[in-house]
Scaffold this motif. Structure first.
Motif, short mmCIF file in Angstrom:
data_model
loop_
_atom_site.label_atom_id
_atom_site.label_comp_id
_atom_site.label_asym_id
_atom_site.label_seq_id
_atom_site.Cartn_x
_atom_site.Cartn_y
_atom_site.Cartn_z
N GLY A 41 -19.20 -74.84 29.33
CA GLY A 41 -18.29 -74.69 30.47
C GLY A 41 -18.90 -75.02 31.81
O GLY A 41 -18.18 -75.17 32.80
N VAL A 42 -20.22 -75.12 31.89
CA VAL A 42 -20.88 -75.46 33.16
C VAL A 42 -21.03 -76.98 33.22
O VAL A 42 -21.78 -77.57 32.45
CB VAL A 42 -22.26 -74.78 33.28
N THR A 43 -20.30 -77.61 34.12
CA THR A 43 -20.33 -79.07 34.23
C THR A 43 -21.35 -79.54 35.26
O THR A 43 -21.72 -80.71 35.27
CB THR A 43 -18.94 -79.61 34.60
N THR B 280 -17.02 -68.35 32.07
CA THR B 280 -18.20 -69.19 32.27
C THR B 280 -19.38 -68.37 32.76
O THR B 280 -20.52 -68.53 32.28
CB THR B 280 -17.89 -70.32 33.28
N THR C 100 -17.22 -75.45 36.91
CA THR C 100 -16.80 -75.19 35.53
C THR C 100 -15.41 -75.75 35.28
O THR C 100 -14.58 -75.82 36.19
CB THR C 100 -16.80 -73.68 35.23
#
Length: 425
Positions: free
Chosen positions: A121-123, A32, A25
């Protein structure tokens, strides 16, 4: 939300399914994780003008997490990812069973769908494990025969099961195919199978291939005095597979195979509900889920799902460079076939990929037990003495291992093994 480490074998509440994630994140980790739980369940938990909060009953909840790393660069530089601080996490999220029940498409839509992979927010994200409560497991049939049932059918209890993929994969007519399978049975193969790509080509029609291969298995049984099994590939559209199950059973096939990653997991479950034969689920397509590090769905997850949905045998990418899978991952996937899972029987794991008699000692050493299938293609069917010699070389390799003799020494008095070492070594 305080950091709490993830236990390897957690106690699972009866009303929840626990899902383990690895994620990255570029936001505050707690924010997140809260967003991830929300997106996977209620999203909005109150309606305008209503005194309510649906999260208590229907909301997913983060029950444990730990920070595992930090970097100034993302794992994957997607065009939409920005920032200079990226935190990597391990998290365990509890999902209320009431949200999806015993329905795998609905379960996956929640835990591995839009809410997971498109969460703000989660990459980057990977689902690494599933933990089932006993109440959930009891709603599934699991394998009809499982590991012990396959051993009982073959009367093989003290060694790995020897399996061969008839080669060439595609191109043999039904008579050549069955003759090739027959020769491998004579040499000591337990199971001869269709390749996962072999369906119903004109030169080797489904019905003719099964009819002749089943007869070959029965003839080999009479001659060798040992049980043999022919495994037919029934992969097709789901509505077509039911007819293929019936035909395979009537024509004498001993097992059937489904490419579950491409039929869909529900295709496997549908076959399990209507089939009286052992079922193998093949790993083709698995790389689309688990190949990319820190992304997708771990092999442990897909293996557990196949077992839950009824696969008696689970094919897995095996050891060695060709299969592009670490030894650790192969062993984890195999353990997912065998570990205790309530009322769900263990499945027979078959890790495969370019194996032959010479790879059996190291493979057995890595696994440490005999509860696996040893599968070979060219190692049996491209042997200088043909399929009979190739299958015999597998048995001779196992004899050497059992007697704690090197393959090279044993090959001095066992020509099939000797020729295999010379050909493939």
């Amino acid at each position: 939300m305080a950091q709490i480490g993830l236990k390897a074998h957690p106690s699972v509440p009866e009303d929840y399914l626990l899902i383990d994630y690895e994620l990255e994140t570029n936001l505050d980790p707690k924010l997140t994780l809260a967003s991830l739980c929300s997106e996977q369940s209620t999203a909005q938990w109150v309606r305008p003008g209503k005194q309510e909060d649906l999260r208590g009953k229907f909301g997913a909840k983060c029950v444990a997490y730990e920070v595992s790393g930090e970097s100034n660069k993302p794992l994957y530089a997607w065009p939409w990812v920005a920032g200079n601080k990226f935190i990597r996490l391990k998290a365990r999220i509890a999902h209320p069973l009431i949200n999806f029940g015993p329905h795998i498409p609905n379960l996956l839509s929640a835990v591995a769908g839009e809410g997971a992979f498109y969460c703000p927010g989660v990459t980057c994200l990977r689902i690494t494990n599933l933990h089932f409560p006993s109440s959930f497991l009891k709603l599934f049939e699991g394998p009809q025969f499982g590991l012990s049932g396959i051993r009982e059918k073959l009367k093989v209890f003290d060694r790995p099961i020897f399996v061969g993929v008839v080669k060439p994969n595609i191109g043999l007519d039904s008579q050549d195919f069955s003759d090739t399978a027959y020769a491998s049975f004579l040499g000591g193969l337990d199971i001869a199978k269709d390749d996962e790509m072999l369906a119903n080509p004109p030169a080797s029609s489904f019905e003719e291939r099964i009819k002749k291969s089943a007869l070959a298995a029965r003839k080999a049984e009479r001659i060798t005095g040992k049980n043999k099994m022919y495994l037919a590939n029934i992969t097709d559209e789901i509505d077509e597979m039911m007819g293929l199950v019936q035909k395979a059973t009537l024509l004498g096939a001993d097992m059937v195979m489904v490419n579950a990653f491409f039929t869909g997991m529900s295709g496997l479950r549908h076959v399990r509900r209507h089939c009286k034969l052992p079922i193998m689920s093949h790993f083709t397509g698995m790389a689309l889920y688990d190949r990319v590090l820190f992304f997708g769905m771990d092999g442990v997850v897909t293996t557990k799902l196949q077992r839950l949905l009824g696969a008696d045998i689970i094919g897995l990418p095996g050891f060695g460079e060709r299969m592009q899978t670490t030894d650790e991952q192969v062993l984890k996937n195999m353990e997912a076939c065998l570990e205790s899972m309530g009322n769900i029987k263990p499945s027979l794991p078959i890790p495969g990929g370019s194996d032959w008699a010479g790879t059996l000692p190291k493979l057995f050493e890595k696994i440490g037990h005999t509860d696996f299938g040893f599968i070979a293609g060219r190692g049996v069917f491209n042997h200088p003495d043909g399929p009979e010699g190739g299958a015999k070389s597998l048995n001779e390799a196992w004899e050497a291992i059992s007697q704690k003799i090197s393959l090279e020494k044993y090959a001095e008095t066992h020509p099939a093994l000797g020729k295999a070492l010379k050909m493939f070594g």
